[in-house]
Design a protein around this motif. Sequence first.
Motif, short mmCIF file in Angstrom:
data_model
loop_
_atom_site.label_atom_id
_atom_site.label_comp_id
_atom_site.label_asym_id
_atom_site.label_seq_id
_atom_site.Cartn_x
_atom_site.Cartn_y
_atom_site.Cartn_z
N THR A 1 0.62 -1.01 -0.16
CA THR A 1 0.28 -0.09 0.02
C THR A 1 0.71 1.07 0.52
O THR A 1 -0.05 2.40 -0.48
N ASP A 2 2.41 1.35 0.90
CA ASP A 2 2.97 2.12 0.66
C ASP A 2 3.18 2.79 -0.69
O ASP A 2 3.28 4.03 -0.73
N TYR A 3 3.16 1.96 -1.72
CA TYR A 3 4.21 2.94 -2.64
C TYR A 3 2.61 3.22 -3.97
O TYR A 3 3.00 4.21 -4.57
N ASN A 4 1.31 3.17 -2.92
CA ASN A 4 0.06 3.90 -3.72
C ASN A 4 -0.30 4.68 -2.78
O ASN A 4 -1.26 4.78 -2.62
N ASP A 5 0.04 5.80 -1.73
CA ASP A 5 -0.22 6.62 -0.96
C ASP A 5 -0.39 6.25 -0.12
O ASP A 5 -1.34 6.58 0.34
N GLY A 6 -0.97 5.10 0.36
CA GLY A 6 -1.91 4.74 1.51
C GLY A 6 -1.45 4.42 2.79
O GLY A 6 -0.61 5.02 3.31
N PHE A 7 -1.73 3.96 3.68
CA PHE A 7 -1.43 3.38 4.84
C PHE A 7 -0.79 2.42 5.10
O PHE A 7 -0.34 0.94 4.21
N VAL A 8 0.12 2.00 6.07
CA VAL A 8 1.03 0.94 6.84
C VAL A 8 1.31 0.76 7.98
O VAL A 8 1.14 1.72 8.75
N LEU A 9 0.99 -0.99 8.87
CA LEU A 9 1.76 -0.20 10.08
C LEU A 9 2.46 -0.84 10.52
O LEU A 9 2.46 -2.72 11.16
N PRO A 10 3.71 -0.45 10.50
CA PRO A 10 4.92 -0.94 10.51
C PRO A 10 5.63 -1.16 11.68
O PRO A 10 5.16 -0.46 12.71
N ALA A 11 6.58 -2.10 12.37
CA ALA A 11 7.14 -1.80 13.67
C ALA A 11 8.74 -2.41 13.70
O ALA A 11 9.15 -3.23 13.18
N ALA A 12 9.47 -1.13 14.28
CA ALA A 12 10.87 -1.97 14.08
C ALA A 12 10.58 -2.84 15.56
O ALA A 12 9.72 -2.81 15.86
N ILE A 13 11.78 -3.96 14.96
CA ILE A 13 12.35 -5.01 15.51
C ILE A 13 13.80 -5.56 16.79
O ILE A 13 14.06 -4.39 16.56
N ASP A 14 13.62 -5.88 17.68
CA ASP A 14 14.20 -6.15 18.04
C ASP A 14 16.18 -6.70 16.89
O ASP A 14 17.33 -7.17 18.15
N LYS A 15 16.14 -6.59 16.10
CA LYS A 15 17.30 -6.81 15.47
C LYS A 15 17.80 -6.07 14.35
O LYS A 15 17.09 -5.31 14.16
#
Length: 382
Positions: A34-48
Motif C-alpha cells: 500500500t505504501d507506494y500507492n500513497d496508502g497506510f502501513v502499520l509497521p514496527a521496528a524490531i529487536d534485530k
Amino acid sequence: MQIDTILHTFHEHFQGEPLIAKAPGRVNLIGEHTDYNDGFVLPAAIDKEMVFALAKNNTGTVRAYALDLKEHGEFSLESLQVQSGWINYLIGVVAEMKKRGVKIEGFDAVFSSDVPLGAGMSSSAALECALGTGLNHLFAGELNQQEIALSAQAAEHNYAGVKCGIMDQFASTFGKAGHVIKLDCRSMSWEYIPLDISGYKLVLCDTNVAHSLASSEYNIRREQCEVGVQILQQYYPEIKNLRDVTIAMLEKHCEEFDATIYQRCSYVVKENNRLENACQSLQAGDLEALGQLMYGSHAGLSHAYEVSCEELDFLVDQTRDNPQVVGARMMGGGFGGCTINLVKEEAVDTFIFDLREAYMQAFGKEMKAYTVVTGDGARIGE
C-alpha cells in the motif's frame, strides 16, 4: 549483536576510534504493497539490528568491511557509480546524502547484522538507515529523521533498482518499542499506536525461499496500479493514486479494466480499509478481530495481488484451525520470505515445532522461526 566484536574487527582493519550507529529491521502488522500507492502501513521496528562502526579516514575513499560476509569493498567519492553487490547500498546512501548537502569525506566502516537476510524483515533498509544516521552524525549533517529515511529510500530506488515505498526506511528510523506506527505514506504524517499483545507473541516463520522474483514483480505491480489510476482519472480527475479510490468507484467502471488490473487495484483499496479496521481493533484490545484482518490481508495478497507462493500459503493455511493462533499472513514483498503470526505465548514452542515438522514433510526443507519484539529506531551509540 556483539558490539565488542564489531569494534575489535574495526581496530584490526582500520585506524581511529569509531562511532556506533544502529538501525533495526521491521515487521509490518498489516498494510502490504500500500505504501507506494500513497496508502497506510502499520509497521514496527524490531529487536534485530544492523550495526555500523564508522570513522573518518582523511582520504577521498570509502573503505568497508562486511563482517558477516568477511568481504572488503571500497569506492571513491569522486565516482559514485552503480556497482554490484552489497557495496552498492553504501554508495547509494553516500550519494543521496551528498545530494542533500551532507559534506561526506572518506571514511572506514565495519558492519554486521542479526536481521535475517531474505526473510522480509528489511535488512536493506536497516543497513541504509544505520549508515545514514551514522554519516549524518559523523559529518555534522543537518538532516532530520525524515530526511534520513528519504535518503535511504532514494538509495534503494536509484542504486538497488527497487522502487520501494517509504515504509521500511521510515519504520527503521522512527521505530518505538511497544508501538506500531500508523504511517500515512502520502503526507508522511504518523502516529504511534500501542501494541498491547499481552499473552501473545509475534512469531515469524521463514519459508527459506529466496524471494528472487520480488524486485521485478514489485515494479510490475506498481505499474499495474498506475494503469488502474489512469483509467479512473478519466472520470475522477481529482484522483492521484489508489489512496483516493473507493470500491464503489472500481465497481462502477469495472468493465473498463483488464481483469488483472482490477484485481490489483481492488486489493490495495481493501487493504487500506483493513488497516484502518486493524488500528481500531488494536485500540479496542480486540486481538481476535485483528487476527481475522490479517487472514483477510493474506487472502488478498495471495489471490488478488498474486505475490504469495506455495510455501507461504501452506504456512498460513496450517494455522487456520489452530486455536493457539489468532492471525497469520505473509509479510513483505512476497514470493518467499516470512509469515507473521500472532501466537499465544505459552504455545510458541509447540507451534514452531509442529509447523517445522509439517513444512519439512511437505517441502523437504527447513522452516526457520524467529520470535520478535518491538524495538527502537535508528540511533547513535552502543
